[in-house]
Enzyme design. Structure first.
Site, PDB file in Angstrom:
ATOM      1  N   ASP A 187       0.854  -1.197   0.000  1.00 41.39           N
ATOM      2  CA  ASP A 187       0.000   0.000   0.000  1.00 41.39           C
ATOM      3  C   ASP A 187       0.888   1.245   0.000  1.00 41.39           C
ATOM      4  O   ASP A 187       1.629   1.480   0.948  1.00 41.39           O
ATOM      5  CB  ASP A 187      -0.880  -0.004   1.260  1.00 41.39           C
ATOM      6  CG  ASP A 187      -1.861   1.157   1.280  1.00 41.39           C
ATOM      7  OD1 ASP A 187      -2.965   1.002   0.734  1.00 41.39           O
ATOM      8  OD2 ASP A 187      -1.506   2.233   1.803  1.00 41.39           O
ATOM      9  N   TYR A 195       3.035   9.705   0.016  1.00 45.44           N
ATOM     10  CA  TYR A 195       4.108   9.091   0.811  1.00 45.44           C
ATOM     11  C   TYR A 195       5.489   9.303   0.169  1.00 45.44           C
ATOM     12  O   TYR A 195       6.510   9.071   0.807  1.00 45.44           O
ATOM     13  CB  TYR A 195       3.891   7.578   1.020  1.00 45.44           C
ATOM     14  CG  TYR A 195       2.550   7.188   1.617  1.00 45.44           C
ATOM     15  CD1 TYR A 195       1.724   8.139   2.223  1.00 45.44           C
ATOM     16  CD2 TYR A 195       2.110   5.874   1.574  1.00 45.44           C
ATOM     17  CE1 TYR A 195       0.491   7.780   2.757  1.00 45.44           C
ATOM     18  CE2 TYR A 195       0.878   5.509   2.119  1.00 45.44           C
ATOM     19  CZ  TYR A 195       0.073   6.469   2.691  1.00 45.44           C
ATOM     20  OH  TYR A 195      -1.147   6.105   3.216  1.00 45.44           O
ATOM     21  N   LYS A 237      -2.697   6.030  -4.174  1.00 43.28           N
ATOM     22  CA  LYS A 237      -3.797   6.969  -3.873  1.00 43.28           C
ATOM     23  C   LYS A 237      -3.513   8.330  -4.475  1.00 43.28           C
ATOM     24  O   LYS A 237      -2.379   8.814  -4.411  1.00 43.28           O
ATOM     25  CB  LYS A 237      -3.956   7.117  -2.351  1.00 43.28           C
ATOM     26  CG  LYS A 237      -3.948   5.801  -1.605  1.00 43.28           C
ATOM     27  CD  LYS A 237      -4.098   5.950  -0.106  1.00 43.28           C
ATOM     28  CE  LYS A 237      -3.780   4.648   0.594  1.00 43.28           C
ATOM     29  NZ  LYS A 237      -2.366   4.455   0.914  1.00 43.28           N
ATOM     30  N   HIS A 287      -7.501   9.582  -2.126  1.00 48.40           N
ATOM     31  CA  HIS A 287      -6.918   9.494  -0.777  1.00 48.40           C
ATOM     32  C   HIS A 287      -7.836  10.090   0.298  1.00 48.40           C
ATOM     33  O   HIS A 287      -8.005   9.519   1.373  1.00 48.40           O
ATOM     34  CB  HIS A 287      -5.561  10.203  -0.753  1.00 48.40           C
ATOM     35  CG  HIS A 287      -4.649   9.713   0.324  1.00 48.40           C
ATOM     36  ND1 HIS A 287      -3.284   9.663   0.181  1.00 48.40           N
ATOM     37  CD2 HIS A 287      -4.896   9.245   1.567  1.00 48.40           C
ATOM     38  CE1 HIS A 287      -2.752   9.186   1.291  1.00 48.40           C
ATOM     39  NE2 HIS A 287      -3.700   8.927   2.144  1.00 48.40           N
TER      40      HIS A 287
HETATM   41  N1  LIG Z   1      -5.577   6.217   3.582  1.00 49.56           N
HETATM   42  C1  LIG Z   1      -5.059   6.944   4.527  1.00 49.56           C
HETATM   43  O1  LIG Z   1      -5.401   8.129   4.725  1.00 49.56           O
HETATM   44  C2  LIG Z   1      -4.013   6.349   5.407  1.00 49.56           C
HETATM   45  C3  LIG Z   1      -3.631   7.002   6.590  1.00 49.56           C
HETATM   46  C4  LIG Z   1      -2.672   6.386   7.382  1.00 49.56           C
HETATM   47  C5  LIG Z   1      -2.133   5.173   6.988  1.00 49.56           C
HETATM   48  N2  LIG Z   1      -2.499   4.570   5.821  1.00 49.56           N
HETATM   49  C6  LIG Z   1      -1.933   3.286   5.350  1.00 49.56           C
HETATM   50  O2  LIG Z   1      -2.085   2.333   6.385  1.00 49.56           O
HETATM   51  C7  LIG Z   1      -0.801   1.827   6.759  1.00 49.56           C
HETATM   52  C8  LIG Z   1      -0.779   1.485   8.231  1.00 49.56           C
HETATM   53  O3  LIG Z   1      -1.007   2.622   9.026  1.00 49.56           O
HETATM   54  P1  LIG Z   1       0.160   3.385   9.829  1.00 49.56           P
HETATM   55  O4  LIG Z   1       1.461   3.142   9.163  1.00 49.56           O
HETATM   56  O5  LIG Z   1      -0.266   4.780   9.988  1.00 49.56           O
HETATM   57  O6  LIG Z   1       0.126   2.740  11.246  1.00 49.56           O
HETATM   58  P2  LIG Z   1       0.276   1.263  11.861  1.00 49.56           P
HETATM   59  O7  LIG Z   1       0.529   0.260  10.819  1.00 49.56           O
HETATM   60  O8  LIG Z   1      -0.868   1.076  12.781  1.00 49.56           O
HETATM   61  O9  LIG Z   1       1.506   1.403  12.814  1.00 49.56           O
HETATM   62  C9  LIG Z   1       2.774   1.584  12.400  1.00 49.56           C
HETATM   63  C10 LIG Z   1       3.601   1.811  13.685  1.00 49.56           C
HETATM   64  O10 LIG Z   1       3.593   0.608  14.469  1.00 49.56           O
HETATM   65  C11 LIG Z   1       4.928   0.139  14.627  1.00 49.56           C
HETATM   66  N3  LIG Z   1       4.886  -1.326  14.504  1.00 49.56           N
HETATM   67  C12 LIG Z   1       4.658  -2.057  13.394  1.00 49.56           C
HETATM   68  N4  LIG Z   1       4.673  -3.365  13.679  1.00 49.56           N
HETATM   69  C13 LIG Z   1       4.908  -3.469  15.009  1.00 49.56           C
HETATM   70  C14 LIG Z   1       5.042  -4.559  15.892  1.00 49.56           C
HETATM   71  N5  LIG Z   1       4.929  -5.805  15.473  1.00 49.56           N
HETATM   72  N6  LIG Z   1       5.304  -4.287  17.215  1.00 49.56           N
HETATM   73  C15 LIG Z   1       5.390  -3.009  17.659  1.00 49.56           C
HETATM   74  N7  LIG Z   1       5.281  -1.935  16.858  1.00 49.56           N
HETATM   75  C16 LIG Z   1       5.029  -2.159  15.546  1.00 49.56           C
HETATM   76  C17 LIG Z   1       5.728   0.813  13.535  1.00 49.56           C
HETATM   77  O11 LIG Z   1       7.053   1.046  13.923  1.00 49.56           O
HETATM   78  P3  LIG Z   1       8.331   0.562  13.021  1.00 49.56           P
HETATM   79  O12 LIG Z   1       8.076   0.970  11.625  1.00 49.56           O
HETATM   80  O13 LIG Z   1       9.453   1.281  13.689  1.00 49.56           O
HETATM   81  O14 LIG Z   1       8.362  -0.932  13.213  1.00 49.56           O
HETATM   82  C18 LIG Z   1       4.992   2.148  13.386  1.00 49.56           C
HETATM   83  O15 LIG Z   1       5.433   3.053  14.388  1.00 49.56           O
HETATM   84  C19 LIG Z   1       0.130   2.985   6.378  1.00 49.56           C
HETATM   85  O16 LIG Z   1       1.488   2.621   6.368  1.00 49.56           O
HETATM   86  C20 LIG Z   1      -0.449   3.391   5.052  1.00 49.56           C
HETATM   87  O17 LIG Z   1      -0.051   2.505   4.033  1.00 49.56           O
HETATM   88  C21 LIG Z   1      -3.452   5.147   5.039  1.00 49.56           C
END
Ligand SMILES: NC(=O)c1ccc[n+]([C@@H]2O[C@H](COP(=O)([O-])OP(=O)(O)OC[C@H]3O[C@@H](n4cnc5c(N)ncnc54)[C@H](OP(=O)(O)O)[C@@H]3O)[C@@H](O)[C@H]2O)c1
Length: 279
Positions: A44, A49, A74, A108
């Site tokens: 994704d 990004y 997006k 997005h």
């Molecule tokens: N459509 C939208 O508006 C939108 C908005 C936000 C996000 N997204 C998409 O959704 C994806 C996921 O959301 P997100 O990146 O915001 O948040 P997330 O996946 O909930 O969390 C990522 C965070 O959790 C940590 N993490 C990951 N695996 C872990 C584990 N096993 N144990 C402990 N900590 C862990 C990561 O740190 P490290 O990287 O240091 O491991 C990072 O700080 C995004 O990357 C993006 O592709 C879309």
């Protein structure tokens, strides 16, 4: 890997790698390559990004057949407005990713202007008809945005990607999306670290211990059991693997209910109805 069939027949892996805040350049390239090596087949990304080029390069260099990898990108809000600018931005994604097609392209964020959302959607439909996007969908759309779009859409959105985690389980939106055959994807599954704190942590830890699993794995299993697409992000190989293994975990009904009990309707990302117009 479990897959979902979208409303246009396209098959989408239920689990993937998120790349928000994955630094563009070698970091993004290497982490996507590592994820593909582990077995991830769904990446994704987004124009916002800044790492589409790295994602595309990692996919090419992996030598995995293109058809076996599902790529989501997006359209950024900064390109909203003029038709020409929107088309140029979509062409740029295809060019930067360096792929013949994008599996799933999303708007997005919704515009507060219904006509703008309709205009973007009509252009998305053109790209879909031309085979440049295998599927088209939206992100951060509330029910009212969906209802407005559906009034004029010729192609129904296949996916709505929204904030969803144990503190904001999005049950009403999820139920609604099911009625219009639109797949929900969760973003921010770890609630900006809130699942590792206080009451959510205590409940999730209790469940995790029962299965010899970790808290992130419990959250991933909870989402998958609800038929939601999960796309956690990590830049650490050990966590990539840990999260990937979360797919194998099956929680009992009772434990799913325990995770459901964490819901407080708590939004940690931006409220789609309250974004600045200029954003
Ligand atoms: N459509 C939208 O508006 C939108 C908005 C936000 C996000 N997204 C998409 O959704 C994806 C996921 O959301 P997100 O990146 O915001 O948040 P997330 O996946 O909930 O969390 C990522 C965070 O959790 C940590 N993490 C990951 N695996 C872990 C584990 N096993 N144990 C402990 N900590 C862990 C990561 O740190 P490290 O990287 O240091 O491991 C990072 O700080 C995004 O990357 C993006 O592709 C879309």
């Amino acid at each position: 890997m479990k897959t979902y069939i979208l409303n246009n027949g396209v098959i989408m892996p239920s689990f993937g790698l998120g790349t928000f805040l994955v630094e563009q350049g070698e970091s993004a390239y290497e982490i996507v390559k590592s994820a593909l090596k582990i077995g991830y087949r769904h990446i994704d990304t987004a124009q916002a990004y800044g790492n589409e080029a790295d994602v595309g390069r990692a996919i090419k260099d992996s030598k995995i057949p293109r058809k076996d990898i599902f790529v989501t990108s997006k359209l950024s809000r900064k390109y909203f407005g003029d038709e020409k600018v929107i088309r140029a931005a979509l062409d740029e994604s295809l060019k930067v990713l360096d792929l013949d097609y994008i599996d799933l392209m999303l708007i997005h964020w919704p515009s507060h202007d219904i006509e703008q959302n309709r205009l973007i959607w009509s252009i998305f439909e053109e790209y879909y008809m031309a085979g440049k996007f295998k599927a088209i969908g939206v992100s951060n759309f509330q029910r009212h945005h969906m209802e407005d779009l559906l009034k004029t859409a010729k192609v129904r959105p296949v996916v709505n990607q929204v904030e969803c985690h144990p503190l904001l389980s999005q049950q009403p939106l999820h139920k609604y999306l099911e009625t219009i055959d639109c797949q929900m994807t969760s973003y921010g599954p770890f609630a900006k670290g809130e699942i590792f704190k206080g009451r959510p942590y205590e409940i999730l830890l209790e469940v995790a211990k029962k299965y010899g699993a970790t808290i992130p794995q419990v959250v991933i299993a909870w989402g998958l059991e609800r038929q939601i697409v999960m796309i956690p992000k990590s830049v650490h190989e050990d966590r990539l693997l840990e999260n990937f293994k979360g797919q194998e975990l099956v929680l009992s009904k009772e434990d799913l209910e325990k995770v459901n009990s964490i819901n407080r309707g708590r939004r940690l990302y931006t409220d789609p109805d309250n974004t600045p117009d200029t954003w």
